[in-house]
Design a protein around this motif. Structure first.
Motif, PDB file in Angstrom:
ATOM      1  N   MET A  99      12.212   5.652  33.931  1.00 55.16           N
ATOM      2  CA  MET A  99      10.833   5.776  34.414  1.00 55.16           C
ATOM      3  C   MET A  99      10.452   7.239  34.529  1.00 55.16           C
ATOM      4  N   ASP A 100       9.154   7.477  34.679  1.00 54.44           N
ATOM      5  CA  ASP A 100       8.631   8.825  34.921  1.00 54.44           C
ATOM      6  C   ASP A 100       8.360   8.968  36.416  1.00 54.44           C
ATOM      7  N   LEU A 101       8.666  10.128  36.971  1.00 57.92           N
ATOM      8  CA  LEU A 101       8.364  10.426  38.370  1.00 57.92           C
ATOM      9  C   LEU A 101       7.365  11.569  38.413  1.00 57.92           C
ATOM     10  N   VAL A 102       6.265  11.362  39.138  1.00 61.67           N
ATOM     11  CA  VAL A 102       5.226  12.380  39.277  1.00 61.67           C
ATOM     12  C   VAL A 102       5.161  12.770  40.749  1.00 61.67           C
ATOM     13  N   PHE A 103       5.454  14.041  41.062  1.00 63.78           N
ATOM     14  CA  PHE A 103       5.449  14.550  42.429  1.00 63.78           C
ATOM     15  C   PHE A 103       4.102  15.214  42.719  1.00 63.78           C
ATOM     16  N   VAL A 104       3.512  14.900  43.873  1.00 63.91           N
ATOM     17  CA  VAL A 104       2.189  15.412  44.250  1.00 63.91           C
ATOM     18  C   VAL A 104       2.320  16.260  45.516  1.00 63.91           C
ATOM     19  N   ASN A 105       1.794  17.493  45.474  1.00 62.51           N
ATOM     20  CA  ASN A 105       1.894  18.384  46.633  1.00 62.51           C
ATOM     21  C   ASN A 105       0.752  18.159  47.628  1.00 62.51           C
ATOM     22  N   LYS A 106       0.754  18.913  48.728  1.00 64.40           N
ATOM     23  CA  LYS A 106      -0.244  18.697  49.779  1.00 64.40           C
ATOM     24  C   LYS A 106      -1.657  19.066  49.352  1.00 64.40           C
ATOM     25  N   GLY A 107      -1.810  19.788  48.262  1.00 62.22           N
ATOM     26  CA  GLY A 107      -3.129  20.089  47.722  1.00 62.22           C
ATOM     27  C   GLY A 107      -3.622  19.007  46.769  1.00 62.22           C
ATOM     28  N   ASN A 108      -2.899  17.874  46.746  1.00 62.49           N
ATOM     29  CA  ASN A 108      -3.198  16.743  45.852  1.00 62.49           C
ATOM     30  C   ASN A 108      -3.145  17.151  44.382  1.00 62.49           C
ATOM     31  N   ARG A 109      -2.220  18.032  44.061  1.00 59.67           N
ATOM     32  CA  ARG A 109      -2.004  18.471  42.688  1.00 59.67           C
ATOM     33  C   ARG A 109      -0.611  18.044  42.231  1.00 59.67           C
ATOM     34  N   VAL A 110      -0.481  17.735  40.955  1.00 57.10           N
ATOM     35  CA  VAL A 110       0.826  17.404  40.394  1.00 57.10           C
ATOM     36  C   VAL A 110       1.681  18.664  40.447  1.00 57.10           C
ATOM     37  N   SER A 111       2.815  18.584  41.140  1.00 60.00           N
ATOM     38  CA  SER A 111       3.674  19.761  41.244  1.00 60.00           C
ATOM     39  C   SER A 111       4.856  19.688  40.288  1.00 60.00           C
ATOM     40  N   LYS A 112       5.239  18.455  39.898  1.00 56.68           N
ATOM     41  CA  LYS A 112       6.384  18.310  38.999  1.00 56.68           C
ATOM     42  C   LYS A 112       6.330  16.936  38.356  1.00 56.68           C
ATOM     43  N   ILE A 113       6.736  16.862  37.096  1.00 60.02           N
ATOM     44  CA  ILE A 113       6.821  15.578  36.393  1.00 60.02           C
ATOM     45  C   ILE A 113       8.218  15.472  35.792  1.00 60.02           C
ATOM     46  N   LEU A 114       8.908  14.412  36.141  1.00 65.59           N
ATOM     47  CA  LEU A 114      10.200  14.117  35.523  1.00 65.59           C
ATOM     48  C   LEU A 114       9.965  12.966  34.557  1.00 65.59           C
ATOM     49  N   ARG A 115      10.196  13.208  33.290  1.00 66.95           N
ATOM     50  CA  ARG A 115       9.907  12.208  32.253  1.00 66.95           C
ATOM     51  C   ARG A 115      11.188  11.502  31.821  1.00 66.95           C
ATOM     52  N   ASN A 116      11.071  10.201  31.623  1.00 68.23           N
ATOM     53  CA  ASN A 116      12.188   9.378  31.126  1.00 68.23           C
ATOM     54  C   ASN A 116      13.486   9.600  31.890  1.00 68.23           C
ATOM     55  N   THR A 117      13.434   9.473  33.208  1.00 70.85           N
ATOM     56  CA  THR A 117      14.641   9.638  34.016  1.00 70.85           C
ATOM     57  C   THR A 117      15.656   8.582  33.607  1.00 70.85           C
ATOM     58  N   ASN A 118      16.903   8.988  33.530  1.00 67.88           N
ATOM     59  CA  ASN A 118      17.977   8.127  33.055  1.00 67.88           C
ATOM     60  C   ASN A 118      18.550   7.309  34.212  1.00 67.88           C
ATOM     61  N   PRO A 119      18.457   5.978  34.164  1.00 78.05           N
ATOM     62  CA  PRO A 119      18.976   5.160  35.259  1.00 78.05           C
ATOM     63  C   PRO A 119      20.500   5.170  35.339  1.00 78.05           C
ATOM     64  N   LYS A 120      21.165   5.608  34.287  1.00 79.04           N
ATOM     65  CA  LYS A 120      22.633   5.635  34.275  1.00 79.04           C
ATOM     66  C   LYS A 120      23.187   6.849  35.030  1.00 79.04           C
ATOM     67  N   VAL A 121      22.340   7.855  35.247  1.00 78.38           N
ATOM     68  CA  VAL A 121      22.766   9.054  35.970  1.00 78.38           C
ATOM     69  C   VAL A 121      22.891   8.717  37.453  1.00 78.38           C
ATOM     70  N   GLN A 122      24.032   9.020  38.037  1.00 76.87           N
ATOM     71  CA  GLN A 122      24.269   8.690  39.444  1.00 76.87           C
ATOM     72  C   GLN A 122      23.743   9.761  40.397  1.00 76.87           C
ATOM     73  N   GLY A 123      23.281  10.867  39.871  1.00 78.53           N
ATOM     74  CA  GLY A 123      22.786  11.961  40.704  1.00 78.53           C
ATOM     75  C   GLY A 123      21.407  11.670  41.269  1.00 78.53           C
ATOM     76  N   ARG A 124      20.790  12.711  41.779  1.00 73.73           N
ATOM     77  CA  ARG A 124      19.465  12.593  42.375  1.00 73.73           C
ATOM     78  C   ARG A 124      18.490  13.495  41.645  1.00 73.73           C
ATOM     79  N   TYR A 125      17.228  13.106  41.738  1.00 78.72           N
ATOM     80  CA  TYR A 125      16.137  13.888  41.167  1.00 78.72           C
ATOM     81  C   TYR A 125      15.370  14.522  42.317  1.00 78.72           C
ATOM     82  N   PHE A 126      15.284  15.857  42.336  1.00 83.28           N
ATOM     83  CA  PHE A 126      14.711  16.587  43.458  1.00 83.28           C
ATOM     84  C   PHE A 126      13.278  17.028  43.186  1.00 83.28           C
TER      85      PHE A 126
END
Length: 156
Positions: A99-126
């Motif tokens: 899936m894609d993760l879209v992070f929104v900051n307090k100014g209601n602006r997109v601050s970061k987009i993680l595209r095609n996150t891998n579900p097999k990765v056991q780590g975390r997305y910050f």
């Protein structure tokens, strides 16, 4: 008791009432986005894209997210709201699809987009920076919608 005492007491009561009203308004504004059908709009000043999403604001819903293969259907995605800006980490435990993760900051602006996150990765997305909302989308939708950093995000 003096007249001055009653005047201060009245001011204190008015102050407390105003404070209560402000707190209730803030809470009501946050709770206005009840889980269910909500519209999210992205805008860069020239174009506007609109999505129909499911809102999650409870701690349990945020923790579980899209676990155990829940599909996005009939919604375009899932929006997680936070009461105050926080730096967050997302995990993909028990998720069977990217899936894609879209992070929104307090100014209601997109601050970061993680595209095609891998579900097999056991780590975390910050998020790396404090955010007030995260939007989970099916993989590839961020590209399809041509989402980019600093786009304005609104929801209602």
């Amino acid at each position: 008791m003096t007249h001055k005492y009653y005047a201060y007491r009245r001011y204190a009561i008015v102050f407390v009432l105003i404070l209560i009203v402000m707190i209730v308004q803030q809470y009501a504004q946050f709770k206005a986005y009840k889980p269910g059908n909500t519209v999210v709009t992205f805008s860069n000043g020239q174009t506007q894209k609109t999505l129909n999403v499911l809102v999650q604001d409870s701690h349990r819903a945020k923790f579980r997210g899209r676990e155990y293969g829940q599909s996005f259907h009939p919604f375009d995605g899932m929006l997680f709201l936070y009461r105050r800006p926080e730096t967050l980490a997302f995990r993909m435990k028990n998720v069977d699809f990217p899936m894609d993760l879209v992070f929104v900051n307090k100014g209601n602006r997109v601050s970061k987009i993680l595209r095609n996150t891998n579900p097999k990765v056991q780590g975390r997305y910050f998020s790396r920076r404090p955010i007030i909302a995260v939007l989970e989308l099916p993989a590839g939708m961020a590209n399809q919608l041509m989402l980019e950093r600093s786009m304005l995000v609104t929801w209602y």
